[in-house]
Design a protein around this motif. Sequence first.
Motif, PDB file in Angstrom:
ATOM      1  N   GLN A  73     -68.230 -74.776 -21.084  1.00  0.00           N
ATOM      2  CA  GLN A  73     -67.185 -75.299 -21.967  1.00  0.00           C
ATOM      3  C   GLN A  73     -66.930 -74.373 -23.154  1.00  0.00           C
ATOM      4  OE1 GLN A  73     -67.935 -79.423 -22.912  1.00  0.00           O
ATOM      5  NE2 GLN A  73     -68.345 -79.924 -20.785  1.00  0.00           N
ATOM      6  N   VAL A  74     -66.775 -73.082 -22.838  1.00  0.00           N
ATOM      7  CA  VAL A  74     -66.571 -72.086 -23.893  1.00  0.00           C
ATOM      8  C   VAL A  74     -65.254 -72.305 -24.642  1.00  0.00           C
ATOM      9  CG1 VAL A  74     -66.265 -69.624 -24.390  1.00  0.00           C
ATOM     10  CG2 VAL A  74     -68.040 -70.360 -22.783  1.00  0.00           C
ATOM     11  N   PRO A  75     -64.123 -72.440 -23.957  1.00  0.00           N
ATOM     12  CA  PRO A  75     -62.861 -72.487 -24.703  1.00  0.00           C
ATOM     13  C   PRO A  75     -62.716 -73.742 -25.562  1.00  0.00           C
ATOM     14  CG  PRO A  75     -62.460 -72.069 -22.371  1.00  0.00           C
ATOM     15  CD  PRO A  75     -63.893 -72.465 -22.517  1.00  0.00           C
ATOM     16  N   GLN A  76     -62.223 -73.539 -26.761  1.00  0.00           N
ATOM     17  CA  GLN A  76     -61.775 -74.666 -27.579  1.00  0.00           C
ATOM     18  C   GLN A  76     -60.275 -74.493 -27.749  1.00  0.00           C
ATOM     19  OE1 GLN A  76     -64.078 -75.563 -31.062  1.00  0.00           O
ATOM     20  NE2 GLN A  76     -65.943 -75.746 -29.874  1.00  0.00           N
ATOM     21  N   SER A 100     -59.018 -64.772 -23.270  1.00  0.00           N
ATOM     22  CA  SER A 100     -58.734 -63.683 -22.325  1.00  0.00           C
ATOM     23  C   SER A 100     -59.414 -62.399 -22.778  1.00  0.00           C
ATOM     24  CB  SER A 100     -57.229 -63.484 -22.139  1.00  0.00           C
ATOM     25  OG  SER A 100     -56.599 -63.180 -23.364  1.00  0.00           O
ATOM     26  N   GLY A 101     -59.374 -62.106 -24.065  1.00  0.00           N
ATOM     27  CA  GLY A 101     -60.052 -60.918 -24.581  1.00  0.00           C
ATOM     28  C   GLY A 101     -61.557 -61.018 -24.452  1.00  0.00           C
ATOM     29  N   MET A 102     -62.092 -62.207 -24.717  1.00  0.00           N
ATOM     30  CA  MET A 102     -63.542 -62.421 -24.567  1.00  0.00           C
ATOM     31  C   MET A 102     -63.966 -62.192 -23.119  1.00  0.00           C
ATOM     32  SD  MET A 102     -65.499 -63.733 -27.140  1.00  0.00           S
ATOM     33  CE  MET A 102     -65.366 -64.612 -28.678  1.00  0.00           C
ATOM     34  N   LEU A 103     -63.232 -62.763 -22.193  1.00  0.00           N
ATOM     35  CA  LEU A 103     -63.565 -62.615 -20.769  1.00  0.00           C
ATOM     36  C   LEU A 103     -63.501 -61.150 -20.334  1.00  0.00           C
ATOM     37  CD1 LEU A 103     -61.763 -65.769 -19.422  1.00  0.00           C
ATOM     38  CD2 LEU A 103     -64.165 -65.217 -18.980  1.00  0.00           C
ATOM     39  N   MET A 104     -62.505 -60.428 -20.792  1.00  0.00           N
ATOM     40  CA  MET A 104     -62.381 -59.016 -20.407  1.00  0.00           C
ATOM     41  C   MET A 104     -63.506 -58.184 -21.010  1.00  0.00           C
ATOM     42  SD  MET A 104     -59.999 -59.031 -18.254  1.00  0.00           S
ATOM     43  CE  MET A 104     -59.639 -57.292 -17.985  1.00  0.00           C
ATOM     44  N   ALA A 105     -63.894 -58.476 -22.245  1.00  0.00           N
ATOM     45  CA  ALA A 105     -65.020 -57.764 -22.856  1.00  0.00           C
ATOM     46  C   ALA A 105     -66.307 -58.081 -22.099  1.00  0.00           C
ATOM     47  CB  ALA A 105     -65.145 -58.137 -24.327  1.00  0.00           C
ATOM     48  N   ILE A 117     -75.653 -58.378 -25.228  1.00  0.00           N
ATOM     49  CA  ILE A 117     -74.471 -59.243 -25.310  1.00  0.00           C
ATOM     50  C   ILE A 117     -73.910 -59.218 -26.726  1.00  0.00           C
ATOM     51  CG2 ILE A 117     -73.655 -61.635 -25.173  1.00  0.00           C
ATOM     52  CD1 ILE A 117     -75.735 -62.021 -22.875  1.00  0.00           C
ATOM     53  N   ASP A 118     -74.775 -59.373 -27.703  1.00  0.00           N
ATOM     54  CA  ASP A 118     -74.325 -59.375 -29.098  1.00  0.00           C
ATOM     55  C   ASP A 118     -73.656 -58.050 -29.468  1.00  0.00           C
ATOM     56  OD1 ASP A 118     -75.359 -61.920 -29.306  1.00  0.00           O
ATOM     57  OD2 ASP A 118     -77.150 -61.305 -30.417  1.00  0.00           O
ATOM     58  N   ALA A 119     -74.188 -56.944 -28.989  1.00  0.00           N
ATOM     59  CA  ALA A 119     -73.616 -55.632 -29.302  1.00  0.00           C
ATOM     60  C   ALA A 119     -72.260 -55.430 -28.631  1.00  0.00           C
ATOM     61  CB  ALA A 119     -74.580 -54.524 -28.876  1.00  0.00           C
ATOM     62  N   ALA A 120     -72.102 -55.944 -27.413  1.00  0.00           N
ATOM     63  CA  ALA A 120     -70.864 -55.739 -26.661  1.00  0.00           C
ATOM     64  C   ALA A 120     -69.758 -56.707 -27.054  1.00  0.00           C
ATOM     65  CB  ALA A 120     -71.138 -55.858 -25.168  1.00  0.00           C
ATOM     66  N   MET A 121     -70.130 -57.907 -27.435  1.00  0.00           N
ATOM     67  CA  MET A 121     -69.136 -58.943 -27.697  1.00  0.00           C
ATOM     68  C   MET A 121     -68.748 -58.944 -29.173  1.00  0.00           C
ATOM     69  SD  MET A 121     -68.531 -60.025 -24.717  1.00  0.00           S
ATOM     70  CE  MET A 121     -67.444 -61.368 -25.144  1.00  0.00           C
ATOM     71  N   THR A 139     -67.455 -70.316 -30.868  1.00  0.00           N
ATOM     72  CA  THR A 139     -68.142 -70.653 -29.613  1.00  0.00           C
ATOM     73  C   THR A 139     -69.103 -69.566 -29.153  1.00  0.00           C
ATOM     74  OG1 THR A 139     -66.374 -69.762 -28.213  1.00  0.00           O
ATOM     75  CG2 THR A 139     -66.191 -72.084 -28.869  1.00  0.00           C
ATOM     76  N   TYR A 140     -69.583 -68.743 -30.047  1.00  0.00           N
ATOM     77  CA  TYR A 140     -70.449 -67.615 -29.684  1.00  0.00           C
ATOM     78  C   TYR A 140     -71.692 -68.019 -28.887  1.00  0.00           C
ATOM     79  CZ  TYR A 140     -67.454 -65.329 -33.099  1.00  0.00           C
ATOM     80  OH  TYR A 140     -66.370 -64.855 -33.785  1.00  0.00           O
ATOM     81  N   PRO A 141     -72.396 -69.100 -29.231  1.00  0.00           N
ATOM     82  CA  PRO A 141     -73.554 -69.482 -28.398  1.00  0.00           C
ATOM     83  C   PRO A 141     -73.145 -69.840 -26.965  1.00  0.00           C
ATOM     84  CG  PRO A 141     -73.674 -70.561 -30.542  1.00  0.00           C
ATOM     85  CD  PRO A 141     -72.321 -69.926 -30.447  1.00  0.00           C
ATOM     86  N   ARG A 142     -71.997 -70.458 -26.810  1.00  0.00           N
ATOM     87  CA  ARG A 142     -71.501 -70.787 -25.467  1.00  0.00           C
ATOM     88  C   ARG A 142     -71.122 -69.525 -24.706  1.00  0.00           C
ATOM     89  NH1 ARG A 142     -67.332 -75.734 -26.776  1.00  0.00           N
ATOM     90  NH2 ARG A 142     -68.768 -76.950 -28.050  1.00  0.00           N
ATOM     91  N   VAL A 143     -70.523 -68.575 -25.406  1.00  0.00           N
ATOM     92  CA  VAL A 143     -70.153 -67.299 -24.780  1.00  0.00           C
ATOM     93  C   VAL A 143     -71.412 -66.622 -24.246  1.00  0.00           C
ATOM     94  CG1 VAL A 143     -69.293 -64.962 -25.244  1.00  0.00           C
ATOM     95  CG2 VAL A 143     -68.033 -66.954 -26.104  1.00  0.00           C
ATOM     96  N   ARG A 144     -72.438 -66.547 -25.068  1.00  0.00           N
ATOM     97  CA  ARG A 144     -73.683 -65.914 -24.640  1.00  0.00           C
ATOM     98  C   ARG A 144     -74.253 -66.628 -23.411  1.00  0.00           C
ATOM     99  NH1 ARG A 144     -78.378 -65.528 -28.794  1.00  0.00           N
ATOM    100  NH2 ARG A 144     -77.143 -63.852 -29.698  1.00  0.00           N
ATOM    101  N   ARG A 145     -74.299 -67.958 -23.433  1.00  0.00           N
ATOM    102  CA  ARG A 145     -74.829 -68.703 -22.277  1.00  0.00           C
ATOM    103  C   ARG A 145     -73.993 -68.442 -21.031  1.00  0.00           C
ATOM    104  NH1 ARG A 145     -75.342 -72.975 -26.073  1.00  0.00           N
ATOM    105  NH2 ARG A 145     -73.543 -74.029 -25.153  1.00  0.00           N
ATOM    106  N   ALA A 146     -72.687 -68.393 -21.182  1.00  0.00           N
ATOM    107  CA  ALA A 146     -71.804 -68.154 -20.036  1.00  0.00           C
ATOM    108  C   ALA A 146     -72.017 -66.755 -19.457  1.00  0.00           C
ATOM    109  CB  ALA A 146     -70.349 -68.358 -20.440  1.00  0.00           C
ATOM    110  N   ILE A 147     -72.195 -65.768 -20.315  1.00  0.00           N
ATOM    111  CA  ILE A 147     -72.440 -64.409 -19.832  1.00  0.00           C
ATOM    112  C   ILE A 147     -73.769 -64.361 -19.086  1.00  0.00           C
ATOM    113  CG2 ILE A 147     -72.909 -62.022 -20.531  1.00  0.00           C
ATOM    114  CD1 ILE A 147     -70.825 -62.483 -22.803  1.00  0.00           C
TER     115      ILE A 147
END
Length: 155
Positions: free
Chosen positions: A95-98, A104-109, A125-129, A137-145
């Motif tokens: 449930q990353v998107p709010q 789209s940029g997050m997914l491409m990165a 992940i932290d260095a690339a994102m 939603t950074y914690p969700r992004v990390r979990r999703a990656i």
Amino acid sequence: MELKVNGQRMQLPEHASDPAMPLLWALRDGLHLTGSKFGCGVAACGACTVHVDGQAARACVTPLGAVQGKAITTIEALGTAEHPHALQIAWLAEQVPQCGYCQSGMLMAAAALLARNPKPSDADIDAAMTNLCRCGTYPRVRRAIRQAAALGARR
């Protein structure tokens, strides 16, 4: 001017062919690929992230002249409803998107990260994102990656 976008050769209309024009505007206004978003115009937020020869690039500051002869991939080619990319599956599961504007940029990165490093650490992940998310939603992004990496997502 011709570009190779999402595996296809595409002809830009004359109004979107100036070599100094940012790639983002050529994609959005010239080719009607509107998945990449305008956020800041100075490469700070990452909403416009696309891949150029497999590397994440901020399309708002990348001039058309710099991408001649290179392969450009936009969010439109990441996956489809029928065959989603592992990151898209993980994004939904976590449930990353709010608001969704930066997604789209997050997914491409994230896809560029997993293509070069299929098992990234949290530090990787932290260095690339470096994309910004106003919803936080950074914690969700990390979990999703991490979840997509476990699925073996590579592009």
